[in-house]
Scaffold this motif. Structure first.
Motif, mmCIF file in Angstrom:
data_model
loop_
_atom_site.group_PDB
_atom_site.id
_atom_site.type_symbol
_atom_site.label_atom_id
_atom_site.label_comp_id
_atom_site.label_asym_id
_atom_site.label_seq_id
_atom_site.Cartn_x
_atom_site.Cartn_y
_atom_site.Cartn_z
ATOM 1 N N PRO A 191 -0.255 8.278 -12.726
ATOM 2 C CA PRO A 191 -0.675 6.879 -12.649
ATOM 3 C C PRO A 191 -1.750 6.699 -11.583
ATOM 4 C CG PRO A 191 1.405 7.172 -11.515
ATOM 5 C CD PRO A 191 1.058 8.498 -12.142
ATOM 6 N N VAL A 192 -2.134 5.449 -11.345
ATOM 7 C CA VAL A 192 -3.205 5.125 -10.411
ATOM 8 C C VAL A 192 -2.678 4.157 -9.359
ATOM 9 C CG1 VAL A 192 -5.403 3.889 -10.207
ATOM 10 C CG2 VAL A 192 -5.047 5.507 -12.066
ATOM 11 N N ALA A 193 -3.127 4.292 -8.126
ATOM 12 C CA ALA A 193 -2.785 3.330 -7.073
ATOM 13 C C ALA A 193 -3.893 2.295 -6.983
ATOM 14 C CB ALA A 193 -2.620 4.048 -5.730
ATOM 15 N N ALA A 194 -3.525 1.029 -7.091
ATOM 16 C CA ALA A 194 -4.507 -0.050 -7.014
ATOM 17 C C ALA A 194 -3.828 -1.278 -6.439
ATOM 18 C CB ALA A 194 -5.092 -0.361 -8.388
ATOM 19 N N SER A 195 -4.618 -2.219 -5.935
ATOM 20 C CA SER A 195 -4.088 -3.459 -5.370
ATOM 21 C C SER A 195 -4.128 -4.555 -6.419
ATOM 22 C CB SER A 195 -4.915 -3.891 -4.157
ATOM 23 O OG SER A 195 -4.844 -2.928 -3.136
ATOM 24 N N LYS A 196 -2.956 -5.105 -6.726
ATOM 25 C CA LYS A 196 -2.863 -6.211 -7.666
ATOM 26 C C LYS A 196 -1.745 -7.147 -7.235
ATOM 27 C CE LYS A 196 -5.962 -5.811 -10.905
ATOM 28 N NZ LYS A 196 -6.905 -6.901 -11.194
ATOM 29 N N SER A 197 -1.814 -8.393 -7.703
ATOM 30 C CA SER A 197 -0.777 -9.379 -7.413
ATOM 31 C C SER A 197 0.012 -9.702 -8.674
ATOM 32 C CB SER A 197 -1.406 -10.673 -6.893
ATOM 33 O OG SER A 197 -0.445 -11.702 -6.887
ATOM 34 N N PHE A 198 1.352 -9.868 -8.507
ATOM 35 C CA PHE A 198 2.201 -10.227 -9.627
ATOM 36 C C PHE A 198 2.812 -11.604 -9.392
ATOM 37 C CE2 PHE A 198 2.533 -5.542 -9.173
ATOM 38 C CZ PHE A 198 1.847 -5.205 -10.322
ATOM 39 N N PHE A 199 2.032 -12.521 -8.803
ATOM 40 C CA PHE A 199 2.556 -13.812 -8.385
ATOM 41 C C PHE A 199 3.167 -14.583 -9.548
ATOM 42 C CE2 PHE A 199 2.246 -18.247 -6.982
ATOM 43 C CZ PHE A 199 2.772 -18.158 -5.714
ATOM 44 N N TRP A 202 0.830 -1.213 0.000
ATOM 45 C CA TRP A 202 0.000 0.000 0.000
ATOM 46 C C TRP A 202 0.860 1.257 0.000
ATOM 47 C CZ3 TRP A 202 0.517 3.092 4.410
ATOM 48 C CH2 TRP A 202 1.224 2.488 5.468
ATOM 49 N N GLY A 203 1.956 1.254 0.765
ATOM 50 C CA GLY A 203 2.845 2.415 0.824
ATOM 51 C C GLY A 203 3.615 2.617 -0.469
ATOM 52 N N PHE A 204 4.055 1.518 -1.073
ATOM 53 C CA PHE A 204 4.773 1.608 -2.340
ATOM 54 C C PHE A 204 3.861 2.156 -3.431
ATOM 55 C CE2 PHE A 204 7.916 -0.732 -0.154
ATOM 56 C CZ PHE A 204 9.076 -0.759 -0.917
ATOM 57 N N ALA A 205 2.600 1.719 -3.443
ATOM 58 C CA ALA A 205 1.659 2.179 -4.471
ATOM 59 C C ALA A 205 1.409 3.679 -4.352
ATOM 60 C CB ALA A 205 0.347 1.405 -4.355
ATOM 61 N N VAL A 206 1.137 4.146 -3.143
ATOM 62 C CA VAL A 206 0.856 5.568 -2.939
ATOM 63 C C VAL A 206 2.084 6.421 -3.255
ATOM 64 C CG1 VAL A 206 0.269 7.317 -1.213
ATOM 65 C CG2 VAL A 206 -0.974 5.146 -1.257
ATOM 66 N N THR A 207 3.256 5.959 -2.824
ATOM 67 C CA THR A 207 4.479 6.715 -3.070
ATOM 68 C C THR A 207 4.760 6.851 -4.567
ATOM 69 O OG1 THR A 207 5.422 5.934 -0.979
ATOM 70 C CG2 THR A 207 6.948 6.829 -2.598
ATOM 71 N N ALA A 208 4.537 5.776 -5.328
ATOM 72 C CA ALA A 208 4.782 5.822 -6.773
ATOM 73 C C ALA A 208 3.882 6.849 -7.454
ATOM 74 C CB ALA A 208 4.570 4.441 -7.384
ATOM 75 N N VAL A 209 2.624 6.900 -7.043
ATOM 76 C CA VAL A 209 1.714 7.898 -7.618
ATOM 77 C C VAL A 209 2.165 9.301 -7.234
ATOM 78 C CG1 VAL A 209 -0.652 8.757 -7.650
ATOM 79 C CG2 VAL A 209 -0.237 6.299 -7.625
ATOM 80 N N ALA A 210 2.514 9.497 -5.972
ATOM 81 C CA ALA A 210 2.939 10.814 -5.506
ATOM 82 C C ALA A 210 4.195 11.286 -6.231
ATOM 83 C CB ALA A 210 3.186 10.784 -3.996
ATOM 84 N N GLU A 211 5.124 10.364 -6.514
ATOM 85 C CA GLU A 211 6.344 10.730 -7.243
ATOM 86 C C GLU A 211 6.020 11.281 -8.623
ATOM 87 O OE1 GLU A 211 9.337 7.355 -5.260
ATOM 88 O OE2 GLU A 211 8.357 7.005 -7.202
ATOM 89 N N ALA A 212 5.118 10.602 -9.330
ATOM 90 C CA ALA A 212 4.773 11.035 -10.689
ATOM 91 C C ALA A 212 4.017 12.358 -10.681
ATOM 92 C CB ALA A 212 3.950 9.960 -11.381
ATOM 93 N N VAL A 213 3.077 12.508 -9.752
ATOM 94 C CA VAL A 213 2.312 13.757 -9.673
ATOM 95 C C VAL A 213 3.240 14.915 -9.306
ATOM 96 C CG1 VAL A 213 0.463 14.958 -8.442
ATOM 97 C CG2 VAL A 213 0.159 12.576 -9.109
ATOM 98 N N TYR A 214 4.167 14.677 -8.393
ATOM 99 C CA TYR A 214 5.143 15.702 -8.006
ATOM 100 C C TYR A 214 5.981 16.122 -9.220
ATOM 101 C CZ TYR A 214 9.133 17.871 -5.627
ATOM 102 O OH TYR A 214 10.116 18.738 -5.221
#
Length: 299
Positions: free
Chosen positions: A278-286, A166-178
């Motif tokens: 980008p968008v923050a969402a929950s997904k699995s890359f198993f 959850w933290g990685f997803a939000v941070t990635a979006v914030a980086e791009a928006v910044y």
């Protein structure tokens, strides 16, 4: 004061809703070429530097690997038959059982409090048909530039054994928006969110996209170069040191919206084009190999 928006896609899933296969499974080996799967397992152990403690564990891990190997084959066959370009493959999780894999992910589902926040609707909900028709078929933010600078980072981050997806997803979006709206691209601190943004729980036991977003809105965020990632750190309480780190991303710069999961494609595309975010969402890359996993994480 300018405000910029982060878009969250609420899928009704926690990060742990990834794989729910039974632990007992049929081991299917190509009778004409039975050596292929065993050779693949040996290559897997070399590539990911696996050294099991004894023959019993080696056998257990090989069985898990064969299960993943068979699943990858079925997924690729189905993708090919359906005319899709999706490719699935072996990755570093392939010798884990589904239970072991889920233990690495967040077990926290969005609470009723955050479900009520869904009323904060996306500004793209009432788009005219002409506006929708004008949207491109695809957008790749990896190649988008603002003021001559790229707005998405090239490093693929890894949360390791800590369930801070959850933290990685939000941070990635914030980086791009910044990078698209405020200043040059800067890697921001997932560790700060994992240490500081949870309401009393340990960050490595899971979290919610809204926790990270509202933390940034109220406290800002440090750079990852100063508040560095440690996958074991947030397994302990009282580890937050936000006050010791300079705010790169200032507070009160962002708001957030939830995309409608039933119309998410149009909303996300509109947001990618208009806001370059980008968008923050929950997904699995198993069962995604490294190349495909990088492509998705960088988008």
């Amino acid at each position: 004061m300018h405000h910029f928006s982060l878009i969250l896609v609420f899928l009704g899933l926690s990060c742990s809703n990834a794989i729910e296969d039974p632990e007992f499974f049929e081991i299917v080996v190509d009778r004409d070429h039975p050596e292929k799967v065993y050779e693949a397992f040996e290559q897997f152990k070399i590539r990911y530097q696996r050294k099991y403690k004894d023959a019993e564990e080696n056998q257990k891990r090989m069985q898990n690997f064969i299960k993943s190997y068979n699943t990858v084959g079925r997924l690729n066959l189905k993708s090919n038959e359906s005319g899709y370009t999706s490719t699935f493959g072996i990755n570093k999780f392939s010798d884990l059982s589904s239970k072991e894999f889920q233990q690495r992910l967040s077990n926290i589902a969005p609470s009723q409090k955050f479900r009520s926040a869904m009323k904060k609707a996306s500004p793209f909900l009432k788009r005219h048909k002409r506006q929708v028709d004008e949207l491109p078929d695809s957008v790749d933010l990896r190649y988008e530039k603002v003021n001559g600078r790229y707005i998405v980072g090239s490093i693929v981050k890894d949360q390791g054994s800590c369930a801070c997806c959850w933290g990685f997803a939000v941070t990635a979006v914030a980086e791009a928006v910044y990078a698209a709206n405020i200043g040059p691209f800067t890697y921001l601190s997932e560790q700060e969110l994992c240490d500081c943004a949870t309401p009393g729980s340990l960050g490595c036991t899971g979290g919610d996209l809204v926790w990270g977003t509202e933390y940034i809105m109220g406290r800002g965020l440090a750079a990852s170069s100063t508040y560095k990632w440690d996958e074991h750190r947030a397994n302990k309480s009282g580890m937050c040191i936000s006050e010791e780190n300079k705010r790169v991303l200032k507070e009160d710069k962002f708001d957030y919206y939830f995309a409608d999961r039933y119309n998410a494609e149009e909303e996300i595309m509109a947001m990618l084009v208009q806001w370059k975010s980008p968008v923050a969402a929950s997904k699995s890359f198993f069962h995604l190999p490294g190349k495909e996993k990088r492509e998705i994480e960088n988008n």
